[in-house]
Design a protein around this motif. Structure first.
Motif, PDB file in Angstrom:
ATOM      1  N   VAL A  34       1.095  -1.404  -0.153  1.00 35.96           N
ATOM      2  CA  VAL A  34      -0.219  -0.223   0.016  1.00 35.96           C
ATOM      3  C   VAL A  34       0.757   1.126   0.519  1.00 35.96           C
ATOM      4  O   VAL A  34       0.634   2.072  -0.945  1.00 35.96           O
ATOM      5  N   GLN A  35       2.022   1.170   0.887  1.00 35.52           N
ATOM      6  CA  GLN A  35       2.539   2.343   0.489  1.00 35.52           C
ATOM      7  C   GLN A  35       3.572   2.449  -0.766  1.00 35.52           C
ATOM      8  O   GLN A  35       3.349   4.104  -1.189  1.00 35.52           O
ATOM      9  N   ILE A  36       3.515   1.354  -1.174  1.00 38.72           N
ATOM     10  CA  ILE A  36       4.003   1.821  -2.830  1.00 38.72           C
ATOM     11  C   ILE A  36       3.935   2.210  -3.551  1.00 38.72           C
ATOM     12  O   ILE A  36       3.712   2.696  -4.534  1.00 38.72           O
ATOM     13  N   ILE A  37       1.732   1.758  -3.646  1.00 37.58           N
ATOM     14  CA  ILE A  37       0.774   2.430  -4.761  1.00 37.58           C
ATOM     15  C   ILE A  37       0.545   3.625  -4.256  1.00 37.58           C
ATOM     16  O   ILE A  37       0.639   4.502  -4.926  1.00 37.58           O
ATOM     17  N   GLU A  38       0.612   4.249  -3.142  1.00 34.43           N
ATOM     18  CA  GLU A  38      -0.005   5.429  -2.298  1.00 34.43           C
ATOM     19  C   GLU A  38       1.949   6.598  -3.118  1.00 34.43           C
ATOM     20  O   GLU A  38       1.957   7.902  -3.276  1.00 34.43           O
ATOM     21  N   GLU A  39       3.434   5.826  -3.036  1.00 35.70           N
ATOM     22  CA  GLU A  39       3.713   6.377  -3.582  1.00 35.70           C
ATOM     23  C   GLU A  39       3.755   6.645  -5.324  1.00 35.70           C
ATOM     24  O   GLU A  39       4.118   8.205  -5.527  1.00 35.70           O
ATOM     25  N   GLN A  40       3.302   5.859  -5.770  1.00 32.36           N
ATOM     26  CA  GLN A  40       3.179   5.485  -6.933  1.00 32.36           C
ATOM     27  C   GLN A  40       2.427   6.574  -7.755  1.00 32.36           C
ATOM     28  O   GLN A  40       2.039   7.537  -8.650  1.00 32.36           O
ATOM     29  N   ALA A  41       1.117   6.480  -6.979  1.00 29.10           N
ATOM     30  CA  ALA A  41      -0.060   7.699  -6.809  1.00 29.10           C
ATOM     31  C   ALA A  41       0.108   9.243  -6.835  1.00 29.10           C
ATOM     32  O   ALA A  41      -0.002   9.637  -7.750  1.00 29.10           O
ATOM     33  N   SER A  42       1.105   9.452  -5.970  1.00 31.36           N
ATOM     34  CA  SER A  42       2.022  10.609  -5.741  1.00 31.36           C
ATOM     35  C   SER A  42       2.541  11.218  -7.360  1.00 31.36           C
ATOM     36  O   SER A  42       2.495  12.332  -7.463  1.00 31.36           O
ATOM     37  N   GLN A  43       3.653  10.079  -7.389  1.00 32.75           N
ATOM     38  CA  GLN A  43       4.969  10.339  -8.516  1.00 32.75           C
ATOM     39  C   GLN A  43       3.654  10.536  -9.985  1.00 32.75           C
ATOM     40  O   GLN A  43       4.103  11.515 -11.126  1.00 32.75           O
ATOM     41  N   GLN A  44       3.107   9.388  -9.768  1.00 29.40           N
ATOM     42  CA  GLN A  44       2.069   9.391 -11.377  1.00 29.40           C
ATOM     43  C   GLN A  44       0.209   9.792 -11.357  1.00 29.40           C
ATOM     44  O   GLN A  44      -0.568   9.442 -12.545  1.00 29.40           O
ATOM     45  N   ALA A  45       0.375  10.575 -10.150  1.00 30.48           N
ATOM     46  CA  ALA A  45      -1.030  11.323 -10.438  1.00 30.48           C
ATOM     47  C   ALA A  45      -2.577  10.596 -10.870  1.00 30.48           C
ATOM     48  O   ALA A  45      -2.898  10.476 -11.823  1.00 30.48           O
ATOM     49  N   LEU A 105      -6.660   4.658  -2.032  1.00 34.92           N
ATOM     50  CA  LEU A 105      -7.072   4.790  -2.684  1.00 34.92           C
ATOM     51  C   LEU A 105      -6.808   3.798  -3.286  1.00 34.92           C
ATOM     52  O   LEU A 105      -7.149   2.972  -4.266  1.00 34.92           O
ATOM     53  N   ALA A 106      -6.252   2.508  -2.809  1.00 32.91           N
ATOM     54  CA  ALA A 106      -6.683   0.826  -2.905  1.00 32.91           C
ATOM     55  C   ALA A 106      -7.514   0.303  -2.433  1.00 32.91           C
ATOM     56  O   ALA A 106      -7.999  -1.047  -2.296  1.00 32.91           O
ATOM     57  N   ASP A 107      -8.266   1.113  -1.750  1.00 32.19           N
ATOM     58  CA  ASP A 107      -9.470   0.356  -1.070  1.00 32.19           C
ATOM     59  C   ASP A 107     -10.970   0.092  -2.043  1.00 32.19           C
ATOM     60  O   ASP A 107     -11.141   0.199  -3.336  1.00 32.19           O
ATOM     61  N   GLY A 108     -11.046  -1.183  -1.723  1.00 27.39           N
ATOM     62  CA  GLY A 108     -11.684  -2.000  -2.610  1.00 27.39           C
ATOM     63  C   GLY A 108     -11.089  -2.883  -3.799  1.00 27.39           C
ATOM     64  O   GLY A 108     -11.705  -3.593  -5.258  1.00 27.39           O
ATOM     65  N   ALA A 109     -10.046  -2.585  -4.158  1.00 26.95           N
ATOM     66  CA  ALA A 109      -9.098  -3.222  -5.413  1.00 26.95           C
ATOM     67  C   ALA A 109      -8.855  -5.003  -5.257  1.00 26.95           C
ATOM     68  O   ALA A 109      -8.942  -5.638  -4.222  1.00 26.95           O
ATOM     69  N   ARG A 110      -9.148  -4.550  -6.447  1.00 27.70           N
ATOM     70  CA  ARG A 110      -9.759  -6.310  -6.966  1.00 27.70           C
ATOM     71  C   ARG A 110      -7.876  -7.057  -6.959  1.00 27.70           C
ATOM     72  O   ARG A 110      -6.823  -6.186  -7.099  1.00 27.70           O
ATOM     73  N   ILE A 111      -7.624  -8.331  -5.935  1.00 30.96           N
ATOM     74  CA  ILE A 111      -6.554  -8.772  -5.951  1.00 30.96           C
ATOM     75  C   ILE A 111      -6.183  -9.533  -6.421  1.00 30.96           C
ATOM     76  O   ILE A 111      -6.916 -10.750  -6.405  1.00 30.96           O
ATOM     77  N   THR A 112      -5.078  -9.911  -7.418  1.00 29.97           N
ATOM     78  CA  THR A 112      -4.942 -11.091  -8.152  1.00 29.97           C
ATOM     79  C   THR A 112      -4.141 -11.105  -8.546  1.00 29.97           C
ATOM     80  O   THR A 112      -2.225 -10.654  -8.512  1.00 29.97           O
ATOM     81  N   ILE A 113      -3.218 -12.835  -7.686  1.00 26.70           N
ATOM     82  CA  ILE A 113      -2.153 -13.195  -7.772  1.00 26.70           C
ATOM     83  C   ILE A 113      -1.320 -14.095  -8.463  1.00 26.70           C
ATOM     84  O   ILE A 113      -1.861 -15.222  -9.480  1.00 26.70           O
ATOM     85  N   ARG A 169      -5.601   8.442  -9.292  1.00 26.15           N
ATOM     86  CA  ARG A 169      -6.669   8.377  -7.785  1.00 26.15           C
ATOM     87  C   ARG A 169      -7.189   7.722  -7.115  1.00 26.15           C
ATOM     88  O   ARG A 169      -8.015   7.219  -6.153  1.00 26.15           O
ATOM     89  N   ARG A 170      -7.356   6.176  -7.769  1.00 26.58           N
ATOM     90  CA  ARG A 170      -8.116   5.136  -7.425  1.00 26.58           C
ATOM     91  C   ARG A 170      -7.071   3.999  -8.082  1.00 26.58           C
ATOM     92  O   ARG A 170      -6.764   3.945  -9.126  1.00 26.58           O
ATOM     93  N   VAL A 171      -6.989   2.433  -7.116  1.00 27.08           N
ATOM     94  CA  VAL A 171      -6.847   1.454  -7.903  1.00 27.08           C
ATOM     95  C   VAL A 171      -7.406   0.768  -7.889  1.00 27.08           C
ATOM     96  O   VAL A 171      -8.178  -0.195  -6.908  1.00 27.08           O
ATOM     97  N   ARG A 172      -7.616  -0.207  -9.226  1.00 31.86           N
ATOM     98  CA  ARG A 172      -8.806  -0.935  -9.042  1.00 31.86           C
ATOM     99  C   ARG A 172      -8.388  -2.015  -9.647  1.00 31.86           C
ATOM    100  O   ARG A 172      -9.313  -3.491  -8.641  1.00 31.86           O
ATOM    101  N   GLU A 212       1.707  -5.284 -11.355  1.00 29.83           N
ATOM    102  CA  GLU A 212       0.783  -4.493 -12.318  1.00 29.83           C
ATOM    103  C   GLU A 212      -0.136  -3.746 -11.761  1.00 29.83           C
ATOM    104  O   GLU A 212      -0.850  -4.435 -10.891  1.00 29.83           O
ATOM    105  N   LEU A 213      -0.768  -2.999 -11.777  1.00 32.65           N
ATOM    106  CA  LEU A 213      -1.725  -2.443 -10.859  1.00 32.65           C
ATOM    107  C   LEU A 213      -2.817  -0.993 -12.613  1.00 32.65           C
ATOM    108  O   LEU A 213      -2.286  -0.931 -13.770  1.00 32.65           O
ATOM    109  N   ASP A 214      -4.225  -1.459 -12.550  1.00 32.97           N
ATOM    110  CA  ASP A 214      -4.924  -1.108 -12.846  1.00 32.97           C
ATOM    111  C   ASP A 214      -5.063   0.268 -12.362  1.00 32.97           C
ATOM    112  O   ASP A 214      -6.225   0.360 -11.414  1.00 32.97           O
ATOM    113  N   VAL A 215      -5.348   1.477 -13.016  1.00 30.26           N
ATOM    114  CA  VAL A 215      -5.594   2.928 -12.256  1.00 30.26           C
ATOM    115  C   VAL A 215      -6.329   3.574 -12.463  1.00 30.26           C
ATOM    116  O   VAL A 215      -6.638   3.647 -14.174  1.00 30.26           O
ATOM    117  N   GLU A 216      -6.982   4.191 -12.366  1.00 30.98           N
ATOM    118  CA  GLU A 216      -7.957   5.659 -12.414  1.00 30.98           C
ATOM    119  C   GLU A 216      -6.900   6.779 -12.704  1.00 30.98           C
ATOM    120  O   GLU A 216      -6.131   7.412 -11.108  1.00 30.98           O
TER     121      GLU A 216
END
Length: 113
Positions: free
Chosen positions: A11-22, A56-64, A24-27, A109-113
């Motif tokens: 989650v910390q990595i996702i938040e860092e990437q959201a800050s860098q890549q702008a 911003l990852a709340d409710g995101a589908r988790i694929t392994i 809003r949400r992770v699907r 990979e992240l699927d983001v909006e």
């Protein structure tokens, strides 16, 4: 349970990437986890669901994505499939097998909006 700290870091990595890549949400979060990584997948999935609440990852589908284990047998001098760390070589039965794949865990990979 180290899966909780792994989930917190994801989650910390996702938040860092959201800050860098702008974004809003992770699907969807796609994680590649090796069979030799020592990660309990269902415990990690649960931990991710818990620690991502309110982020911003709340409710995101988790694929392994399952990554098979492989090793190099020092006796046979051959690449061999490895189901678990410290398993013997499936060809010669020797225990001198060094893992070469399947020890990793990464955000693939992240699927983001």
């Amino acid at each position: 349970m180290h899966e909780m700290s792994l989930a917190e870091r994801v989650v910390q990595i996702i938040e860092e990437q959201a800050s860098q890549q702008a974004f809003r949400r992770v699907r969807e979060i796609r994680l590649e986890i090796g069979r030799l990584a020592g990660v309990e997948v269902e415990a990690l999935r649960f931990a991710l669901e818990v620690v991502s609440r309110g982020t911003l990852a709340d409710g995101a589908r988790i694929t392994i994505i399952d990554k098979a284990g492989e090793g190099w047998c020092l006796s046979c001098a051959a690449a061999v499939p490895l189901a678990a760390r410290f398993d013997p070589c499936p060809h010669c039965g020797g225990y001198g097998v060094q893992p070469t794949a399947g020890t990793e865990m990464r955000i693939k990979e992240l699927d983001v909006e």
